[in-house]
Motif scaffolding. Structure first.
Motif, mmCIF file in Angstrom:
data_model
loop_
_atom_site.group_PDB
_atom_site.id
_atom_site.type_symbol
_atom_site.label_atom_id
_atom_site.label_comp_id
_atom_site.label_asym_id
_atom_site.label_seq_id
_atom_site.Cartn_x
_atom_site.Cartn_y
_atom_site.Cartn_z
ATOM 1 N N ALA A 125 0.845 -1.193 0.000
ATOM 2 C CA ALA A 125 0.000 0.000 0.000
ATOM 3 C C ALA A 125 0.881 1.244 0.000
ATOM 4 O O ALA A 125 1.846 1.327 0.758
ATOM 5 C CB ALA A 125 -0.915 -0.005 1.225
ATOM 6 N N TYR A 126 0.549 2.196 -0.841
ATOM 7 C CA TYR A 126 1.346 3.426 -0.899
ATOM 8 C C TYR A 126 0.451 4.600 -1.267
ATOM 9 O O TYR A 126 -0.351 4.532 -2.195
ATOM 10 C CB TYR A 126 2.470 3.302 -1.927
ATOM 11 C CG TYR A 126 3.411 4.485 -1.891
ATOM 12 C CD1 TYR A 126 4.426 4.557 -0.946
ATOM 13 C CD2 TYR A 126 3.248 5.557 -2.765
ATOM 14 C CE1 TYR A 126 5.258 5.650 -0.881
ATOM 15 C CE2 TYR A 126 4.091 6.661 -2.712
ATOM 16 C CZ TYR A 126 5.090 6.701 -1.764
ATOM 17 O OH TYR A 126 5.902 7.788 -1.687
ATOM 18 N N THR A 127 0.612 5.691 -0.525
ATOM 19 C CA THR A 127 -0.099 6.946 -0.781
ATOM 20 C C THR A 127 0.923 8.054 -1.018
ATOM 21 O O THR A 127 1.807 8.246 -0.183
ATOM 22 C CB THR A 127 -0.983 7.331 0.421
ATOM 23 O OG1 THR A 127 -1.877 6.248 0.726
ATOM 24 C CG2 THR A 127 -1.802 8.579 0.124
ATOM 25 N N PRO A 128 0.853 8.777 -2.130
ATOM 26 C CA PRO A 128 1.780 9.888 -2.360
ATOM 27 C C PRO A 128 1.689 10.908 -1.222
ATOM 28 O O PRO A 128 0.626 11.078 -0.607
ATOM 29 C CB PRO A 128 1.295 10.489 -3.688
ATOM 30 C CG PRO A 128 0.530 9.394 -4.347
ATOM 31 C CD PRO A 128 -0.090 8.593 -3.242
ATOM 32 N N SER A 129 2.778 11.577 -0.948
ATOM 33 C CA SER A 129 2.841 12.487 0.199
ATOM 34 C C SER A 129 1.773 13.580 0.139
ATOM 35 O O SER A 129 1.266 14.020 1.174
ATOM 36 C CB SER A 129 4.233 13.118 0.294
ATOM 37 O OG SER A 129 4.555 13.829 -0.897
ATOM 38 N N ALA A 130 1.387 14.017 -1.056
ATOM 39 C CA ALA A 130 0.389 15.083 -1.190
ATOM 40 C C ALA A 130 -0.990 14.654 -0.703
ATOM 41 O O ALA A 130 -1.842 15.506 -0.394
ATOM 42 C CB ALA A 130 0.304 15.538 -2.649
ATOM 43 N N TYR A 131 -1.224 13.336 -0.598
ATOM 44 C CA TYR A 131 -2.542 12.840 -0.203
ATOM 45 C C TYR A 131 -2.541 12.163 1.163
ATOM 46 O O TYR A 131 -3.541 11.565 1.546
ATOM 47 C CB TYR A 131 -3.061 11.859 -1.257
ATOM 48 C CG TYR A 131 -3.744 12.535 -2.427
ATOM 49 C CD1 TYR A 131 -5.087 12.905 -2.371
ATOM 50 C CD2 TYR A 131 -3.039 12.817 -3.586
ATOM 51 C CE1 TYR A 131 -5.718 13.520 -3.438
ATOM 52 C CE2 TYR A 131 -3.654 13.442 -4.670
ATOM 53 C CZ TYR A 131 -4.998 13.784 -4.582
ATOM 54 O OH TYR A 131 -5.616 14.404 -5.642
ATOM 55 N N ARG A 132 -1.458 12.268 1.888
ATOM 56 C CA ARG A 132 -1.413 11.635 3.197
ATOM 57 C C ARG A 132 -2.186 12.453 4.230
ATOM 58 O O ARG A 132 -2.350 13.647 4.089
ATOM 59 C CB ARG A 132 0.038 11.446 3.644
ATOM 60 C CG ARG A 132 0.773 10.428 2.783
ATOM 61 C CD ARG A 132 2.236 10.329 3.121
ATOM 62 N NE ARG A 132 2.939 9.541 2.094
ATOM 63 C CZ ARG A 132 4.253 9.460 1.994
ATOM 64 N NH1 ARG A 132 5.029 10.109 2.854
ATOM 65 N NH2 ARG A 132 4.792 8.733 1.027
ATOM 66 N N GLY A 133 -2.645 11.766 5.273
ATOM 67 C CA GLY A 133 -3.382 12.442 6.329
ATOM 68 C C GLY A 133 -4.851 12.669 6.014
ATOM 69 O O GLY A 133 -5.538 13.377 6.749
ATOM 70 N N LEU A 134 -5.345 12.043 4.944
ATOM 71 C CA LEU A 134 -6.736 12.237 4.531
ATOM 72 C C LEU A 134 -7.575 10.969 4.716
ATOM 73 O O LEU A 134 -8.702 10.903 4.240
ATOM 74 C CB LEU A 134 -6.796 12.683 3.061
ATOM 75 C CG LEU A 134 -6.082 14.006 2.737
ATOM 76 C CD1 LEU A 134 -6.100 14.264 1.232
ATOM 77 C CD2 LEU A 134 -6.753 15.166 3.478
ATOM 78 N N GLY A 135 -7.027 9.984 5.384
ATOM 79 C CA GLY A 135 -7.768 8.754 5.649
ATOM 80 C C GLY A 135 -7.955 7.867 4.431
ATOM 81 O O GLY A 135 -8.865 7.027 4.395
ATOM 82 N N ILE A 136 -7.083 8.006 3.433
ATOM 83 C CA ILE A 136 -7.243 7.255 2.191
ATOM 84 C C ILE A 136 -6.882 5.790 2.369
ATOM 85 O O ILE A 136 -7.595 4.892 1.908
ATOM 86 C CB ILE A 136 -6.411 7.901 1.066
ATOM 87 C CG1 ILE A 136 -7.015 9.256 0.693
ATOM 88 C CG2 ILE A 136 -6.332 6.993 -0.157
ATOM 89 C CD1 ILE A 136 -6.207 10.051 -0.304
ATOM 90 N N MET A 137 -5.768 5.521 3.042
ATOM 91 C CA MET A 137 -5.317 4.133 3.181
ATOM 92 C C MET A 137 -6.349 3.241 3.858
ATOM 93 O O MET A 137 -6.706 2.187 3.313
ATOM 94 C CB MET A 137 -3.986 4.071 3.928
ATOM 95 C CG MET A 137 -3.392 2.652 3.977
ATOM 96 S SD MET A 137 -4.032 1.639 5.335
ATOM 97 C CE MET A 137 -2.614 1.518 6.368
ATOM 98 N N PRO A 138 -6.893 3.600 5.035
ATOM 99 C CA PRO A 138 -7.881 2.708 5.646
ATOM 100 C C PRO A 138 -9.150 2.556 4.818
ATOM 101 O O PRO A 138 -9.747 1.478 4.782
ATOM 102 C CB PRO A 138 -8.169 3.360 7.005
ATOM 103 C CG PRO A 138 -7.658 4.750 6.899
ATOM 104 C CD PRO A 138 -6.536 4.714 5.927
ATOM 105 N N ALA A 139 -9.555 3.624 4.128
ATOM 106 C CA ALA A 139 -10.759 3.538 3.303
ATOM 107 C C ALA A 139 -10.556 2.565 2.143
ATOM 108 O O ALA A 139 -11.412 1.707 1.875
ATOM 109 C CB ALA A 139 -11.126 4.929 2.776
ATOM 110 N N VAL A 140 -9.412 2.664 1.457
ATOM 111 C CA VAL A 140 -9.146 1.785 0.319
ATOM 112 C C VAL A 140 -8.922 0.355 0.803
ATOM 113 O O VAL A 140 -9.399 -0.608 0.176
ATOM 114 C CB VAL A 140 -7.931 2.289 -0.480
ATOM 115 C CG1 VAL A 140 -7.595 1.318 -1.612
ATOM 116 C CG2 VAL A 140 -8.191 3.680 -1.047
ATOM 117 N N THR A 141 -8.212 0.197 1.909
ATOM 118 C CA THR A 141 -7.963 -1.139 2.450
ATOM 119 C C THR A 141 -9.273 -1.857 2.758
ATOM 120 O O THR A 141 -9.445 -3.037 2.445
ATOM 121 C CB THR A 141 -7.100 -1.047 3.718
ATOM 122 O OG1 THR A 141 -5.827 -0.470 3.379
ATOM 123 C CG2 THR A 141 -6.880 -2.417 4.339
#
Length: 207
Positions: A125-141
């Protein structure tokens, strides 16, 4: 040679194995941006790994390139997914869903757990730095775990470095709980490698 020297005479890495039981009801968390999940496209790479992003190391790029190559060769029973920011159709997260049956050679080389017939694994799993801190990883997971259920999986597992606190918290938000520890060690600049998988007491209150 430079990579082996960098590894040093001895190295040790501890990862936490987390797991979600897909038979249990769970409400997926929402990200703070509107997301859509779709299969990966080669054209997504510049947005996911921009050359100007100082937080992306050479090792990260190598790992992703290797992973894509192995999937293309058929060494993994794997699907690569990307989440896009629906406001601009910008790729903002990448993650793999791997099923049982991947190459035994790859399993050993990557120190990956053996997957049962009703298990799937989320990886890289990887999120570009510009999109971190927005809760994207747990939502996609959480969304990819639901896709695994459609494919017939009963459990989904993942491995997270013990020092990666944001990802461990994100996995918890996505419904995953610790269930094992993986310890990888290397000696003599990577010439000797070992991996141990040790069960741990479930942290879930209902267990």
């Amino acid at each position: 040679m430079r990579r082996r020297i960098k590894e040093g005479f001895h190295g040790r890495q501890v990862s936490i194995g987390v797991r979600r039981d897909l038979s249990e009801p769970f409400t997926a968390p929402s990200a703070r941006v509107p997301l859509a999940v779709r299969p990966f496209r080669t054209a997504d790479l510049p947005a996911l790994f921009p050359l100007t992003d100082a937080e992306i190391g050479a090792q990260e790029r190598e790992d992703i390139a290797w992973r894509l190559e192995m999937v293309e060769r058929g060494a993994f029973s794997s699907r690569c997914f990307v989440a896009v920011d629906e406001r601009s159709d910008t790729p903002c997260h990448i993650q793999w869903l791997t099923e049982a049956g991947y190459s035994e050679v790859i399993r050993r080389a990557g120190a990956l757990p053996t997957l049962g017939r009703e298990e799937a694994m989320l990886e890289n799993a990887y999120t570009p730095s510009a999109y971190r801190g927005l809760g994207i990883m747990p939502a996609v997971t959480a969304l990819l775990a639901e896709r695994a259920a459609v494919l017939g999986a009963r459990h989904v597992v993942a491995l997270i470095d013990e020092g990666n606190v944001p990802s461990l918290k994100g996995a918890r938000r996505a419904g995953f709980w610790p269930y094992m520890v993986r310890v990888r060690e290397q000696y003599c600049y990577g010439l000797i490698r070992s991996a141990r998988f040790m069960p741990m007491q479930a942290a879930k209150p209902s267990d």
